[in-house]
Write a protein that holds these residues in place. Structure first.
Motif, PDB file in Angstrom:
ATOM      1  N   SER A  43       0.841  -1.190   0.000  1.00 27.09           N
ATOM      2  CA  SER A  43       0.000   0.000   0.000  1.00 27.09           C
ATOM      3  C   SER A  43       0.875   1.238   0.000  1.00 27.09           C
ATOM      4  N   PRO A  45       0.157   5.019   0.593  1.00 28.44           N
ATOM      5  CA  PRO A  45      -0.899   5.965   0.950  1.00 28.44           C
ATOM      6  C   PRO A  45      -0.655   7.405   0.545  1.00 28.44           C
ATOM      7  N   ASN A  46       0.577   7.745   0.161  1.00 23.82           N
ATOM      8  CA  ASN A  46       0.855   9.157  -0.087  1.00 23.82           C
ATOM      9  C   ASN A  46       2.067   9.279  -1.012  1.00 23.82           C
ATOM     10  N   THR A  55      -3.061   8.162  -3.421  1.00 23.56           N
ATOM     11  CA  THR A  55      -2.941   6.912  -2.675  1.00 23.56           C
ATOM     12  C   THR A  55      -3.110   5.754  -3.646  1.00 23.56           C
ATOM     13  N   LEU A  57      -3.197   1.398  -4.022  1.00 23.31           N
ATOM     14  CA  LEU A  57      -3.327   0.111  -3.348  1.00 23.31           C
ATOM     15  C   LEU A  57      -2.244  -0.850  -3.828  1.00 23.31           C
ATOM     16  N   LYS A 170      -6.688   6.614  -5.098  1.00 21.01           N
ATOM     17  CA  LYS A 170      -7.542   7.518  -4.336  1.00 21.01           C
ATOM     18  C   LYS A 170      -6.814   8.835  -4.119  1.00 21.01           C
ATOM     19  N   SER A 172      -7.180  12.386  -1.633  1.00 23.77           N
ATOM     20  CA  SER A 172      -7.852  13.175  -0.605  1.00 23.77           C
ATOM     21  C   SER A 172      -7.928  14.631  -1.053  1.00 23.77           C
ATOM     22  N   GLN A 175      -4.486  16.181  -0.813  1.00 25.55           N
ATOM     23  CA  GLN A 175      -3.636  15.640  -1.872  1.00 25.55           C
ATOM     24  C   GLN A 175      -3.954  16.313  -3.203  1.00 25.55           C
TER      25      GLN A 175
END
Length: 277
Positions: A43, A45-46, A55, A57, A170, A172, A175
């Motif tokens: 993963s 995430p950033n 992000t 997976l 993904k 945010s 982000q």
């Protein structure tokens, strides 16, 4: 200004490693002269990839062209599992002789690829990477054959997934804001953009911009601007532009400032770099 992470020009034809480890320290944004192909199994995430902060997976194929600013790992307490295939594009071009437009995506600095894969495609790619790793002690022609079988599998995957597939990616709100700021900076590499200008353009306070930029890139805005300018300068010099042209096109009014900054970021003066390309 933060100390740059310097990655010298690739001296190999290609190199493949499988790493499953923790990062010793937080890695700042950086660039390579070679193309890097990651088969990521963890993963993320950033991550910073070109003009995007997102992000991702586990099970993604990441193509990082030369001179593309990136940073994939942002923690020191996580184990990251990935295959990394680095390819010297000068060598690849020499093998392909007249070139092959099928592989042009490997060279497009402004278009890195982040491709979430299905389990079946991921399995086939892992098998290709493992086969190439198993040939590390084989003779040249066996290794070369294995390399192009692996590249063929990568190429099929890229053309299968490169459009319309954002599952597993993904973004945010913050982000997306940082991505917008980076995109603005990338579009103004020939200017000297200030934090105040960013504040006025995005209607955000300078402190807020500084805070979220550092959080999502592990870099200050100023350090990112310098890295992006030098990345662009290296690309221009490799494409045959003169040092003066590269200086002007990256917004440096002083040759001395440009040369000093280039040396700090790359470990060599611009003239020496241009002569090596």
């Amino acid at each position: 200004m933060e100390n740059p992470t310097i990655y010298l020009e690739a001296k190999y034809n290609y190199d493949l490693v499988h790493r499953k480890n923790m990062c010793d320290s937080l890695i700042p944004p950086h660039i390579h002269d070679s193309v890097e192909i990651y088969l990521n199994l963890s993963s993320l995430p950033n991550i910073l990839l070109g003009s995007r902060v997102v992000t991702a997976l586990p099970g993604t194929l990441i193509i990082i062209p030369p001179f593309c600013v990136h940073r994939l790992f942002d923690r020191t307490d996580e184990v990251y599992d990935r295959y990394i295939l680095s390819v010297n594009l000068s060598w690849l071009d020499s093998v392909l002789l007249n070139g092959d437009s099928v592989y042009e995506y490997l060279k497009k600095t402004e278009m890195p690829l982040l491709l979430p894969l299905s389990p079946s495609v991921l399995g086939r790619l892992k098998q290709s990477f493992e086969e190439l790793l198993s040939l590390s002690e084989s003779d040249f022609f066996d290794k070369l054959s294995g390399f192009f079988r692996c590249m063929s599998q990568i190429n099929k995957t890229v053309y299968q997934y490169r459009t319309g597939n954002d599952k597993g990616i993904k973004t945010s709100t913050t982000q997306q804001t940082v991505s917008d700021i980076i995109r603005y900076l990338n579009e103004h590499t020939d200017k000297n953009v200030t934090l105040q200008e960013l504040s006025e353009h995005f209607y955000l306070s300078p402190d807020y911009i500084s805070r979220i930029f550092k959080k999502h890139t592990n870099s200050t805005v100023g350090s990112y601007i310098t890295l992006q300018k030098i990345a662009r300068a290296k690309q221009l010099l490799q494409e045959g532009y003169t040092i003066t042209q590269a200086q002007i096109m990256t917004g440096y009014s002083s040759y001395a400032h440009f040369s000093r900054t280039f040396r700090q970021q790359t470990g060599m003066p611009p003239g020496a770099y241009r002569n090596k390309t």
